[in-house]
Write an enzyme that holds these catalytic residues in place. Structure first.
Site, short mmCIF file in Angstrom:
data_model
loop_
_atom_site.label_atom_id
_atom_site.label_comp_id
_atom_site.label_asym_id
_atom_site.label_seq_id
_atom_site.Cartn_x
_atom_site.Cartn_y
_atom_site.Cartn_z
N GLU A 1 -29.36 26.53 33.80
CA GLU A 1 -28.13 25.79 33.52
C GLU A 1 -26.90 26.63 33.79
OE1 GLU A 1 -24.71 23.96 31.56
OE2 GLU A 1 -25.51 25.95 31.18
N ASP B 1 -32.01 29.49 29.37
CA ASP B 1 -31.34 30.64 30.00
C ASP B 1 -30.01 30.87 29.29
OD1 ASP B 1 -30.22 28.23 31.17
OD2 ASP B 1 -29.30 29.46 32.73
N SER C 1 -18.60 21.93 30.77
CA SER C 1 -19.37 21.15 31.75
C SER C 1 -20.87 21.26 31.52
CB SER C 1 -19.06 21.65 33.17
OG SER C 1 -17.67 21.67 33.40
N1 BES Z 1 -23.02 24.47 26.90
C1 BES Z 1 -22.10 24.80 27.91
C2 BES Z 1 -21.09 23.69 28.19
C3 BES Z 1 -20.21 23.27 27.04
C4 BES Z 1 -19.74 24.19 26.13
C5 BES Z 1 -19.84 21.96 26.92
C6 BES Z 1 -18.94 23.79 25.08
C7 BES Z 1 -19.02 21.56 25.90
C8 BES Z 1 -18.58 22.48 24.97
C9 BES Z 1 -22.85 25.13 29.20
O1 BES Z 1 -23.93 26.01 28.96
C10 BES Z 1 -21.93 25.84 30.15
O2 BES Z 1 -21.55 26.94 29.86
N2 BES Z 1 -21.61 25.21 31.29
C11 BES Z 1 -20.83 25.84 32.33
C12 BES Z 1 -20.98 25.10 33.61
C13 BES Z 1 -22.13 25.51 34.47
C14 BES Z 1 -22.08 24.73 35.76
C15 BES Z 1 -22.21 26.97 34.73
C16 BES Z 1 -19.37 25.78 32.00
O3 BES Z 1 -18.89 24.83 31.36
O4 BES Z 1 -18.66 26.69 32.44
MN MN Z 2 -25.07 25.39 27.36
MN MN Z 3 -23.09 28.06 28.77
#
Ligand code: BES
Ligand code: MN
Ligand code: MN
Length: 455
Positions: free
Chosen positions: A153, A88, A399
């Site tokens: 995710e 996604d 995250s």
């Molecule tokens: N891949 C990212 C997280 C990420 C990006 C980790 C760059 C380290 C470096 C992931 O898809 C993401 O966007 N996570 C969200 C959290 C989620 C609970 C919606 C975020 O970090 O905002």
């Molecule tokens: Mn991601």
């Molecule tokens: Mn992301």
């Protein structure tokens, strides 16, 4: 018979064409009108696994988006790697800021531009192609592999957590492998060993029962937008320290060793500022930029609205004001506890002239990988062989909450083998991914499986 590495070199262009097919599918998980695209992306991946002749492939339906699962575990004496990724993507808006349409991938200066190119379709796909490089050359996959590719995710994996709890047996493994993070810089391979958690709040401040004339009532009736701004100003002090009582209670302080390791990373603050067009950095007093952006907790307003924002000047005293506020968390902060602390503090600072409601959105636990974990050695060696350099070990501020759940439910460490760059503009217009890193990522993944089997 060619080797997997040779196969990856000779199929470089085919892999890019296939990635383009996946990137053309607008599988935005926050948008309920994109359900068909979600199915399409899941089926695209499932079809690939089906063509590999693996021991098991399955599309698991959930109350939300399907989970693509595949496994091939022919070696009882070898480690089992669970590869996790997400198909996604974030919404593409604001579309007008894209130089080319978000779901029509193009190549420019060696990068592919499209939503999901780096986060996470391009990165997750490296492992699919690594497996293919074994299957198509007739070389046995050297370790046991399981794949779990989810479609939620970006909305907090609401159905994946119960799924892993219900399928513990099936998902049993020795480690998780994830490519969904960034390298420290161009040609600087890195292994991420820490991720922040998240608590995400929405607040509403309500004053009078309707928008009022700001001349007739202004000065006598509380303005919820003014109040909201004052309340937000009380969330942090001038040193960038969060003022919510108890917020730091469970924060594991950085050790001297942590701080030394972070200070030794090749970080160029001038370049960092320049890349963002800012004259100065800002954050919690007493910490470096890298520490602030990866290993310390934060609080940020993500959006704020209310009142009149249209053309011209409408004189109005708004009846309500709203904001979305996120907090990035570090070990051992607990997202639910932090959300509770936020709520009580926010309510406690509200004047009696307004009514305040605080609601909680999805959150997630922070995580830190044990640096002595043996799987990291094979990962580091694989990077060294493909990139010609030892990888750095760094914590990152983003995250991936499921990492903490993998540890809690399956008892395993995650290896965060990112091939992205911070300049990939993930979640932003013009998201991109270097084709060189896509290619090297596939090779690193295939190499990792080989090296892990030798151990
Ligand atoms: N891949 C990212 C997280 C990420 C990006 C980790 C760059 C380290 C470096 C992931 O898809 C993401 O966007 N996570 C969200 C959290 C989620 C609970 C919606 C975020 O970090 O905002
Ligand atoms: Mn991601
Ligand atoms: Mn992301």
């Amino acid at each position: 018979m060619s080797t997997p590495q040779e196969y990856i070199d000779s199929n470089k262009d085919t892999f890019v064409e296939e990635l383009f097919e996946l990137l053309r599918i607008p599988s935005v998980s926050t948008d309920s009108s994109k359900k068909e695209a979600i199915q399409q992306a899941a089926n695209f991946l499932l079809d690939q696994f089906n063509s590999f002749d693996l021991q098991k492939t399955e599309l698991f339906e959930t109350p939300g988006n399907p989970i693509v699962y595949a496994e091939h575990c022919p070696h009882p004496d070898k480690p089992t790697v669970l590869v996790y990724g997400h198909y996604d993507v974030q919404p593409s808006d604001p579309d007008e800021l894209w130089n080319s349409p978000a779901f029509e991938p193009i190549i420019k200066d060696g990068n592919v531009y499209a939503r999901g190119a780096s986060d996470d379709k391009g990165q997750a796909y490296t492992h699919v192609k690594a497996i293919e490089s074994y299957v198509r050359t007739g070389n046995p996959i050297p370790v046991n592999v399981k794949f779990i590719l989810e479609g939620e995710e970006e909305i907090g994996s609401p159905n994946l957590v119960p799924f892993i709890e219900e399928h513990k047996e099936m998902l049993q493994c020795d480690m998780v492998l994830i490519s969904d993070t960034a390298m420290f810089g161009e040609d600087i391979p890195s292994i991420t060993y820490g991720l922040r958690g998240l608590a995400y709040m929405e607040v509403e401040v309500v004053g009078p029962n309707r928008d009022l004339h700001s001349g007739v009532y202004g000065g006598a009736v509380e303005n919820p937008l003014n109040v909201l701004c004052e309340m937000i100003a009380k969330l942090k002090n001038e040193d960038g320290v969060i003022q919510i009582p108890g917020f730091y209670d469970n924060v594991v302080p950085l050790t001297e060793a942590d701080r030394k390791a972070s200070a030794e990373l090749p970080f160029d603050e001038e370049k960092y500022k320049k890349s963002l067009d800012i004259d100065a950095v800002h954050g919690e007093k007493g910490y470096t930029t890298l520490e602030r952006a990866s290993a310390r907790p934060t609080l940020d307003v993500n959006g704020i609205w209310g009142g009149y924002t249209g053309e011209g000047a409408k004189t109005v005293l708004p009846s309500k004001a709203n904001a979305k506020i996120s907090m990035r968390l570090v070990p051992d902060q607990h997202p639910k506890e932090i959300a509770k602390l936020f709520s009580s503090y926010f309510n406690s600072i509200a004047p009696d002239t307004v009514k305040v409601t605080v609601t909680e959105h999805h959150g997630g636990h922070p995580s830190v990988t044990d640096l002595s974990f043996y799987g990291l050695k094979a990962a580091a060696k694989a990077f060294k062989e493909v990139y010609g350099k030892e990888p750095l070990f760094a914590r990152e501020g983003g995250s991936i909450p499921i990492v903490a759940d993998f540890k809690r439910v399956l008892g395993v460490e995650s290896i965060l083998m990112g091939f992205g760059l911070t300049s990939n503009a993930i979640h932003s217009p013009n998201e991109n991914f270097s084709l060189k890193d896509f290619h090297r990522g596939i090779k690193t993944s295939a190499k990792f499986f080989e090296l892990l089997a030798e151990n």
